[in-house]
Design an enzyme around this catalytic site. Structure first.
Site, PDB file in Angstrom:
ATOM      1  CG  HIS A  59      15.674  72.402  -8.306  1.00  0.00           C
ATOM      2  ND1 HIS A  59      15.751  71.054  -8.501  1.00  0.00           N
ATOM      3  CD2 HIS A  59      16.700  72.719  -7.473  1.00  0.00           C
ATOM      4  CE1 HIS A  59      16.769  70.557  -7.812  1.00  0.00           C
ATOM      5  NE2 HIS A  59      17.379  71.551  -7.184  1.00  0.00           N
ATOM      6  CG  HIS A  61      19.818  74.336  -6.850  1.00  0.00           C
ATOM      7  ND1 HIS A  61      19.348  73.660  -5.740  1.00  0.00           N
ATOM      8  CD2 HIS A  61      19.752  75.656  -6.543  1.00  0.00           C
ATOM      9  CE1 HIS A  61      19.003  74.537  -4.810  1.00  0.00           C
ATOM     10  NE2 HIS A  61      19.232  75.746  -5.267  1.00  0.00           N
ATOM     11  CG  ASP A  63      22.907  69.789  -8.254  1.00  0.00           C
ATOM     12  OD1 ASP A  63      22.420  70.924  -8.054  1.00  0.00           O
ATOM     13  OD2 ASP A  63      22.586  68.782  -7.583  1.00  0.00           O
ATOM     14  CG  HIS A  64      18.982  69.597 -10.037  1.00  0.00           C
ATOM     15  ND1 HIS A  64      18.348  68.403  -9.799  1.00  0.00           N
ATOM     16  CD2 HIS A  64      19.765  69.828  -8.952  1.00  0.00           C
ATOM     17  CE1 HIS A  64      18.710  67.939  -8.608  1.00  0.00           C
ATOM     18  NE2 HIS A  64      19.574  68.793  -8.079  1.00  0.00           N
ATOM     19  CG  HIS A 117      15.729  72.180  -2.731  1.00  0.00           C
ATOM     20  ND1 HIS A 117      16.751  71.984  -1.837  1.00  0.00           N
ATOM     21  CD2 HIS A 117      16.304  72.114  -3.965  1.00  0.00           C
ATOM     22  CE1 HIS A 117      17.890  71.807  -2.508  1.00  0.00           C
ATOM     23  NE2 HIS A 117      17.645  71.886  -3.793  1.00  0.00           N
ATOM     24  CG  ASP A 136      17.892  68.345  -5.246  1.00  0.00           C
ATOM     25  OD1 ASP A 136      18.053  67.186  -5.654  1.00  0.00           O
ATOM     26  OD2 ASP A 136      18.767  69.235  -5.341  1.00  0.00           O
ATOM     27  CG  HIS A 174      21.340  64.672  -4.870  1.00  0.00           C
ATOM     28  ND1 HIS A 174      22.605  65.089  -5.224  1.00  0.00           N
ATOM     29  CD2 HIS A 174      20.507  65.701  -5.183  1.00  0.00           C
ATOM     30  CE1 HIS A 174      22.547  66.321  -5.731  1.00  0.00           C
ATOM     31  NE2 HIS A 174      21.274  66.715  -5.714  1.00  0.00           N
TER      32      HIS A 174
HETATM   33 FE    FE Z   1      20.613  68.749  -6.326  1.00  0.00          FE
HETATM   34 ZN    ZN Z   2      18.914  71.396  -5.581  1.00  0.00          ZN
END
Ligand code: FE
Ligand code: ZN
Length: 257
Positions: A59, A61, A63-64, A117, A136, A174
């Site tokens: 996805h 985001h 952090d991805h 999400h 996530d 995570h």
């Molecule tokens: Fe994440």
């Molecule tokens: Zn995420």
């Protein structure tokens, strides 16, 4: 016919993300699962003697997908990501949706749409290797916050993951397990399998060890977000016979926990 295996290298990134490099030895191809930290991924690939040929984003985001462009610049890899949010995936080459397949050498990942999400969130299921990368969408004893979709959408996505073979190894993005465990105990205090799992989680974390990956079989027995269809849990949450309302109740409680 020889069985195709994957070598999976896990390493911590940022605060609590996991980075994964997936190597198919026959071809030498290597996939970066998401890109929380480009420098870390490039260093870990070099340390393993692997060349990143693919990025598989779950996805958008940061952090991805935040490391996509730097890794692509360094490796000339191909970037695969969700069609449903392709415009938010830096450098995307191949947009994927439910039913699509990605080849990593001789290994094949089936793409699952698991929105909730984010609206385009996808997971990668390597069926022959009993391995799924779920980003996530699903965590050990938890699930992603429902930021963009609806509770019903998220429950349907989790139901899709629930239907994978129970022996599937689940790689989530995570290390949230210990705080998820504290919450799960409030939902199902009488679940003996959960108690046993939490004891193991606390011991792992006390030693600084990871709790990820997990197995779908274990999560089906303990993860409250996957258990919204269990009649006892539905009754306890005040929504007998209603999995979506039960899921929404549990998700809401976790958001306030
Ligand atoms: Fe994440
Ligand atoms: Zn995420």
């Amino acid at each position: 016919m020889t069985k195709i295996t994957l070598d999976i290298h896990r390493f911590p990134c940022l605060n609590d993300n996991y980075g994964y490099l997936v190597h198919e030895a026959f071809s030498g191809e290597t996939a970066a699962i998401d890109t929380p930290d480009a420098d870390k991924y490039l260093a870990e690939a070099e340390r393993m003697g692997w060349h990143i040929s693919h990025i598989l984003n779950t996805h958008w985001h940061p952090d991805h997908a935040g490391g996509n462009l730097k890794i692509k610049q360094a490796t000339d890899c191909t970037i695969y990501g969700p069609a449903g949010e392709a415009e938010k995936i830096p450098g995307i080459d191949v947009a994927l949706k439910q039913g699509d397949r990605v080849e990593l050498g001789r290994a094949i990942a089936d793409v699952l749409d698991v929105p909730g999400h984010t609206l385009g969130h996808i997971a990668y299921h390597f069926a022959e290797q009993n391995t799924a990368f779920v980003g996530d969408a699903l965590f050990a004893l938890g699930c992603g916050r429902v930021f963009e979709g609806t509770m019903e959408m998220m429950w349907n996505s989790l139901s899709k993951l629930k239907a994978l073979p129970p022996q599937t190894t689940i790689y989530c993005a995570h290390e949230y397990t210990q705080s998820n465990a504290r919450f799960a105990e409030t939902i199902e205090p009488g679940n003996a399998r959960l108690t046993e799992y939490v004891t193991w989680i606390d011991a792992q974390r006390a030693k600084g060890l990871p709790t990820v990956p997990t197995s779908l079989e274990k999560e089906l027995a303990t993860n409250p977000f996957l258990r919204a269809d269990v009649p006892e849990l539905q009754a306890a949450m005040g929504h007998p016979g209603d999995a979506v309302a039960t899921f929404a109740e549990i998700r809401g409680r976790k958001d306030r926990f």
